[in-house]
Design an enzyme around this catalytic site. Structure first.
Site, short mmCIF file in Angstrom:
data_model
loop_
_atom_site.label_atom_id
_atom_site.label_comp_id
_atom_site.label_asym_id
_atom_site.label_seq_id
_atom_site.Cartn_x
_atom_site.Cartn_y
_atom_site.Cartn_z
N ASP A 71 0.82 -1.21 0.00
CA ASP A 71 0.00 0.00 0.00
C ASP A 71 0.85 1.26 0.00
O ASP A 71 0.54 2.22 -0.69
CB ASP A 71 -0.94 0.01 1.21
N CYS A 101 6.29 -6.18 6.12
CA CYS A 101 5.49 -7.34 5.74
C CYS A 101 4.90 -7.20 4.35
O CYS A 101 4.11 -8.03 3.91
CB CYS A 101 4.40 -7.61 6.76
C1 PEP Z 1 0.85 -4.01 2.49
O1 PEP Z 1 0.06 -3.12 2.18
O2 PEP Z 1 2.05 -4.01 2.18
C2 PEP Z 1 0.39 -5.17 3.25
C3 PEP Z 1 1.24 -6.06 3.73
O3 PEP Z 1 -0.94 -5.33 3.42
P1 PEP Z 1 -1.96 -5.84 2.28
O4 PEP Z 1 -1.14 -6.36 1.13
O5 PEP Z 1 -2.79 -6.88 2.93
O6 PEP Z 1 -2.71 -4.59 1.96
MG MG Z 2 -1.86 -2.98 3.12
#
Ligand code: PEP
Ligand code: MG
Length: 593
Positions: free
Chosen positions: A466, A513
């Protein structure tokens, strides 16, 4: 998809969703390809007979699915078998079957045509949905429709018993149930015209570790059963009838890949320590509880991101506290995992329970998502928090709030958390003593106030998926701008640096992450930044550990310092790739960037 002729053979490019290289015979798999005839019902007697036929077909389809589930039930780790429950739910859904019945009775058409009309109606409805994940769920409804049609037309259930050995399944689309069945039949791989990274099929393919390429668009019209096929799930390539020299070169490539994978697997159980003794914690990202066993096998030391929104998807009502609790209980404190990071659900916009009364938003990615949704729908949030706090007594638990963009949001989320905790304590419910509270840093405003946020949380976890979309103004699901999605953009690197520094200055650990953490090309850059934890898709772990163990912090910091001087992402990418290829040829000889 792109295609081309390479030395007489047809080369197609799609999306590689499950790694591995295989060569075999194509098996063109049509789930249902009978022509459907329309006939008008002219007498009331015909209407009641078509109604009866439909009900029998619904009953038979359900029975068949229950049997399939029973047959697949003994396969541990081959989830999400819950998808079969979703199919059964669709079959039993009054809105779905009611619409078919209405077509028979009011439009006075035969049962097959009535089913087709309902499928068309759903297709049109789903086409308008912006969220890629939910839009993709039309495949589940179609799968169910095809089962009903097969019973109506008397066509036999698709049994793959004629499959020879060394078969690669080629299909327009596959359901997760088909995919799980292929594992039993030991097919080599599969390739589909449709599908994307978020399709269930892709998720199951990874879980059962069969190489797969999706999104090939025209493959089924170009290939015939028994054609020779090479499928490369690493880079999303399918080659039809390859000439001998290409076959040979792929044999070499496959050998290299398998060697690299075997070699990398040796690193799964080793700690991620650099040569100059700097250790990074390696976490696993999971969407389903069933992935835990393989996450541990591939080297996860803890769970760095459990995307709990998957507990909510594909259902009509929010999960109960007990359902939540049962999920968390199966992660927290189990053997082999030193910590579990439970991210509170990231739903909202139009990514909410399939049939809910959500208003559509023009920009769902910027809309009522994640923590914003939780703070609005507090009762749903509290149910989840109660379950997490109750489960926290079984082991080290971290709670992660997604999409925090201001200090007020953080304070409000923490206030609710503390309130729920106090209620549980007052009622004498046993809870964990030491739950860590963290925020995802995935909105640019959170980067800029990271120093302030850091004083009020126990850890940060950077969500690059994001963060990059918001920082570079690129819609993550819009294929027209994906070329701009660049983790090595100097603006992104500066933001990452700022977050790690702010976290460390306040004395808290910083994790990452987002997908960036699991991409070998970026490992030295992330080491150089000083991340304390990298959390990733489990299949990526052995390779990342291998790189970390072969690297030094000194060289990583030097490389980072050097590339931070560049203004251009292209220059940074070129420099990082050249460096990594030179330092880790065993990893990068197979990759192109
Ligand atoms: C991100 O945004 O990097 C993340 C780990 O969350 P998601 O991919 O679930 O939005
Ligand atoms: Mg995210």
């Amino acid at each position: 998809m792109t295609s081309g002729e390479e030395k007489g053979s047809l080369v197609l490019k799609g999306i590689g969703v499950s790694p591995g290289i295989v060569r075999g015979k194509a098996f063109l798999y049509n789930r249902f390809d009978s022509q459907i005839d329309l006939y008008k019902l002219t007498e009331p007697r015909q209407i009641s007979s078509e109604t009866k036929r439909l009900k029998t077909a619904l009953r038979k389809s359900e029975k068949e699915l229950r049997e399939l589930k029973k047959n697949l039930g003994h396969l541990s780790g081959v989830e999400p078998l819950y998808i079969i429950d979703v199919y059964i739910m669709i079959l039993r859904d009054k809105a779905f079957s009611g619409n078919v019945l209405q077509n028979i009775q009011e439009k006075q058409v035969n049962a097959e045509w009535a089913v087709n009309m309902t499928l068309d109606r759903y297709r049109k409805m789903f086409e308008k949905v912006e969220d890629e994940y939910i839009r993709g769920r039309i495949a589940d409804i179609q799968y169910v429709g095809q089962r009903i049609l097969r019973h109506l037309t008397g066509e036999k259930t698709e049994i793959l018993k004629d499959l020879g050995k060394d078969v690669i399944i080629v299909a327009r689309d596959l359901s997760p149930a088909d995919t799980a069945q292929f594992m039993i039949d030991k097919v080599l791989g599969f390739a589909t015209d449709m599908g994307g990274k978020t399709s269930h099929t892709a998720i199951v393919a990874q879980a059962i570790e069969i190489p797969a390429v999706v999104g090939l668009e025209t493959l089924t019209s170009l290939v015939k059963t028994d054609d020779d096929i090479i499928l490369d799930g690493n880079n999303g390539t399918v080659i039809i009838n390859p000439p001998q020299e290409i076959q040979n070169s792929y044999e070499d490539k496959k050998r290299l890949y398998l060697d690299a994978r075997m070699a990398a697997l040796q690193y799964a159980k080793l700690p991620a320590v650099t040569k100059d003794n700097h250790q990074v914690n390696i976490g696993g990202n999971i969407e389903f509880i069933e992935e835990i066993a393989s996450a541990v096998a591939y080297g996860a030391e803890g769970i760095g991101l459990y995307r709990t929104e998957f507990i909510y998807i594909n259902r009509t009502a929010p999960p109960s506290e007990e359902e939540h609790f049962n999920c968390y209980r199966r992660i927290i404190g189990i053997d082999g995992l030193s910590w579990s990071t439970i991210r509170t659900f990231d739903l909202g916009g139009d990514k909410i329970f399939t049939q809910q009364r959500q208003e559509r938003e023009a920009n769902p990615q910027l809309g009522l998502r994640a923590i914003r949704f939780c703070l609005r729908e507090q009762e749903i949030f509290r149910v989840q928090l109660r379950a997490i706090i109750r489960a926290s007594r079984f082991g080290k638990t971290k709670v992660l709030f997604p999409m925090i963009s201001s200090i007020e949001e953080l304070r409000e989320a923490k206030r609710i958390y503390q309130e729920v905790r106090a209620e549980l304590m007052a009622s004498g419910t046993p809870i964990g003593e030491d739950v860590k509270i963290g925020v995802m840093i995935e909105v640019p405003s959170a980067v800029i106030i990271a120093d302030k946020l850091a004083r009020e949380v126990d850890f940060f976890s950077i969500g690059t998926n994001d963060l990059i979309q918001y920082a570079l103004a690129i819609d993550r699901v819009n294929e027209k701008v994906t070329y701009l999605y660049e983790p090595l953009h100097p603006a992104v690197l500066r933001m990452l640096k700022q977050v790690v520094e702010a976290g460390h200055r306040a004395g808290i650990p910083v994790a990452m992450c987002g997908e960036m953490a699991g991409e070998p090309l970026y490992t030295l850059i992330l080491l150089g930044l000083g991340l304390d934890e990298m959390s990733m898709n489990p299949l990526a772990m052995p390779q990342i550990k291998r790189i970390i163990r072969g690297a030094t912090m000194k060289e990583s910091r030097r490389l980072l310092r050097e590339v931070l001087n560049y203004a251009s992402a292209e220059e940074i990418r070129g420099q990082v790739f050249a460096y990594m290829k030179d330092r880790f040829p065993e990893v990068f000889s197979l990759n192109t960037h």
